[in-house]
Scaffold this active site. Structure first.
Site, mmCIF file in Angstrom:
data_model
loop_
_atom_site.group_PDB
_atom_site.id
_atom_site.type_symbol
_atom_site.label_atom_id
_atom_site.label_comp_id
_atom_site.label_asym_id
_atom_site.label_seq_id
_atom_site.Cartn_x
_atom_site.Cartn_y
_atom_site.Cartn_z
ATOM 1 N N ARG A 25 -15.331 8.250 -50.302
ATOM 2 C CA ARG A 25 -15.041 8.613 -51.688
ATOM 3 C C ARG A 25 -14.490 7.419 -52.459
ATOM 4 N NH1 ARG A 25 -15.039 12.709 -48.409
ATOM 5 N NH2 ARG A 25 -15.351 14.880 -49.070
ATOM 6 N N GLY A 90 -24.240 12.207 -43.579
ATOM 7 C CA GLY A 90 -24.394 13.347 -44.473
ATOM 8 C C GLY A 90 -23.544 13.211 -45.721
ATOM 9 N N SER A 163 -21.578 23.561 -47.479
ATOM 10 C CA SER A 163 -20.900 22.267 -47.375
ATOM 11 C C SER A 163 -20.035 22.025 -48.594
ATOM 12 C CB SER A 163 -21.923 21.132 -47.232
ATOM 13 O OG SER A 163 -21.265 19.877 -47.251
ATOM 14 N N SER A 164 -18.775 21.683 -48.361
ATOM 15 C CA SER A 164 -17.888 21.325 -49.460
ATOM 16 C C SER A 164 -18.323 20.017 -50.114
ATOM 17 C CB SER A 164 -16.447 21.189 -48.957
ATOM 18 O OG SER A 164 -16.334 20.107 -48.045
ATOM 19 N N GLN A 165 -19.157 19.236 -49.421
ATOM 20 C CA GLN A 165 -19.624 17.966 -49.972
ATOM 21 C C GLN A 165 -20.468 18.171 -51.239
ATOM 22 O OE1 GLN A 165 -21.580 16.266 -46.588
ATOM 23 N NE2 GLN A 165 -19.670 15.617 -45.624
ATOM 24 N N SER A 191 -14.067 24.599 -45.723
ATOM 25 C CA SER A 191 -13.630 23.192 -45.719
ATOM 26 C C SER A 191 -12.967 22.794 -47.030
ATOM 27 C CB SER A 191 -14.823 22.261 -45.444
ATOM 28 O OG SER A 191 -15.495 22.612 -44.265
ATOM 29 N N ASP A 307 -14.284 19.786 -38.392
ATOM 30 C CA ASP A 307 -14.395 18.622 -37.512
ATOM 31 C C ASP A 307 -13.469 18.706 -36.306
ATOM 32 O OD1 ASP A 307 -16.375 17.512 -39.045
ATOM 33 O OD2 ASP A 307 -15.075 16.095 -40.086
ATOM 34 N N LYS A 334 -23.845 20.201 -38.802
ATOM 35 C CA LYS A 334 -23.331 18.832 -38.831
ATOM 36 C C LYS A 334 -24.400 17.906 -38.256
ATOM 37 C CE LYS A 334 -19.265 19.959 -40.499
ATOM 38 N NZ LYS A 334 -18.738 19.418 -41.778
ATOM 39 N N ARG A 338 -22.700 21.699 -33.486
ATOM 40 C CA ARG A 338 -21.556 21.359 -32.648
ATOM 41 C C ARG A 338 -21.022 22.556 -31.859
ATOM 42 N NH1 ARG A 338 -18.636 17.300 -37.016
ATOM 43 N NH2 ARG A 338 -19.891 15.447 -36.478
#
Length: 426
Positions: A25, A90, A163-165, A191, A307, A334, A338
């Site tokens: 970021r 990602g 995804s929070s992304q 997340s 994570d 991910k 996972r």
């Protein structure tokens, strides 16, 4: 490259690497500015992908000792001269896809086979609703992607459980649009601490963005400004060092560079404490001391801390009783699935594991861990978590693809060796 970890005890001091999430970021925020220094960045394969994106958009990133000198593109990215390769990152792909929607022209983004399997559809739909052309070349919501801008901002509806992304990407790009961006979440946000982390970085770059009743809002026509930004230590990576101390500490393991921040993965300290290890966090000094003790299984919700699932699963395999990891379906999307990867590899070690869509249950009390050859699944977090299990398994545990730790923790095995672990790279 493979690694073999033999049953060992560890002790001494180790440094947590800089935060990967903050570094991504900060590099892009500096790119959105007219220039800034990023101090103490994580130098890894993933963060290099973000550095390359800033270069492709018309900025430049120069590495000088432990500092990145970033000459930014001042909120107006150029159309990249070539396909933008996000490698295995990602975070890079999501954040850069939104940045590409600001460029006046077409950007093509791709990555490796793992990244090309990860979902991007909700972000593409959001950018389309803001006026961009945003497509998956295969029509499946996965890379390669084609993005054509520029967007001017507006209101979008985005699911929060993939995804929070996506939220981070829209907030970072939205700040330099004409109208800003208002995000309405259509599902519960998973997340969430990662978006808090984004707001923290934006504030340090003089960008106003806020949580609203229904989602998030960032006003437009803002300017990114910061002379310099210092990246904090990474709690996701520190979790493996903390886990090593909890499982195999002979005396204590002291982890440095772990100051308070917006990272949700600081929850690992509470988790290992609840499991029974001795944990002492000096917040002012940025150190954590962990001492081994008999561990007991607990229930952990990883909705906000995906994570940490591999670390918790490895700890659970060596604990008495049952460790139940819930709210983890999003952890399947991910670098690899996972949940399934940890279930498969811990079972190969001798653990008793139950896998459901949204839950991973590890019966440590019924497990007898014995070293064998395991797959790292091409995933840095799986490799490091399995190495923890190898510290307490009988005999030798060999993990394939050890080099993938370079994604987030270059030098991880050197650090483990310096703590006294028996580690051999091949």
């Amino acid at each position: 490259m493979d690694v073999t970890v033999t049953n060992s005890r560890v002790h001494g001091d180790a440094d947590a690497p800089p935060s990967k999430s903050y570094t991504h970021r900060a590099i892009l925020a500096a790119g959105y500015s007219d220039g800034a220094r990023v101090r103490n960045p994580l130098d890894s394969a993933d963060t290099k992908a973000t550095m390359g994106a800033v270069d492709a958009f018309g900025g430049s990133v120069t590495e000088v000792a432990d500092t990145l000198e970033v000459d930014g593109f001042d909120g107006r990215p150029d159309v990249p001269p070539d396909v933008l390769d996000c490698a295995n990152s990602g975070t890079t792909m999501r954040l850069v896809t939104a940045a590409a929607a600001l460029a006046d022209g077409i950007t093509v983004l791709t990555g490796d086979s793992s990244l090309r399997s990860r979902p991007q559809g909700p972000l593409l739909d959001a950018l389309e609703s803001l006026g961009a052309r945003a497509e998956s070349t295969r029509g499946n919501g996965q890379a390669p992607l084609v993005v054509e801008g520029p967007i001017e901002g507006g209101r979008v509806a985005v699911p929060g459980d993939v995804s929070s992304q996506f939220i981070t990407a829209l907030l970072m790009a939205g700040a330099v649009t004409e109208d800003g961006v208002e995000i309405d979440l259509t599902t519960e946000l998973k997340s969430a601490p990662y978006v808090d982390l984004t707001l923290d970085v934006l504030a340090d770059f003089d960008i106003d963005a806020v949580r609203t009743e229904d989602g998030y809002r960032v006003p437009g026509d803002q300017t990114y400004r910061a002379d310099e930004y210092r990246v904090p230590g990474d709690f996701s990576s520190a979790s493996y060092l903390v886990g090593a101390g909890a499982l195999a500490g002979d005396d204590s393991v002291r982890v440095h560079n772990v100051y308070p921040s917006e990272q949700g993965d600081s929850a690992i300290l509470d988790i290992v404490d609840r499991m029974g290890a001795r944990v002492d966090w000096n917040r002012d000094g940025g150190t954590v001391d962990v001492e081994r003790a008999p561990l007991s299984g607990i229930d952990v919700d990883v909705g906000d801390t995906p994570d940490l699932l591999p670390t918790i699963a490895a700890l659970g395999a060596a604990a008495d009783g049952t460790t139940r990891i819930t709210n983890c379906e999003h952890v399947r999307f991910k670098e690899t699935d996972r949940v399934d990867a940890m279930a498969t590899e811990l079972a190969a070690l001798g653990a008793t594991v139950e896998e459901e869509r949204d839950t991973l249950t590890v019966h440590g009390g019924d497990s007898d861990l014995t070293g064998t050859t395991l797959s790292g699944h091409g995933d840095h977090r799986i490799v490091m978590a399995l190495a923890l299990a190898g510290l307490v398994a009988d005999g030798d545990t060999t993990i394939t693809g050890a080099h993938h730790v370079d994604v987030s923790f270059p030098g991880f095995f050197d650090t483990l060796y310096d703590l006294g672990a028996s580690v051999a790279l091949d």
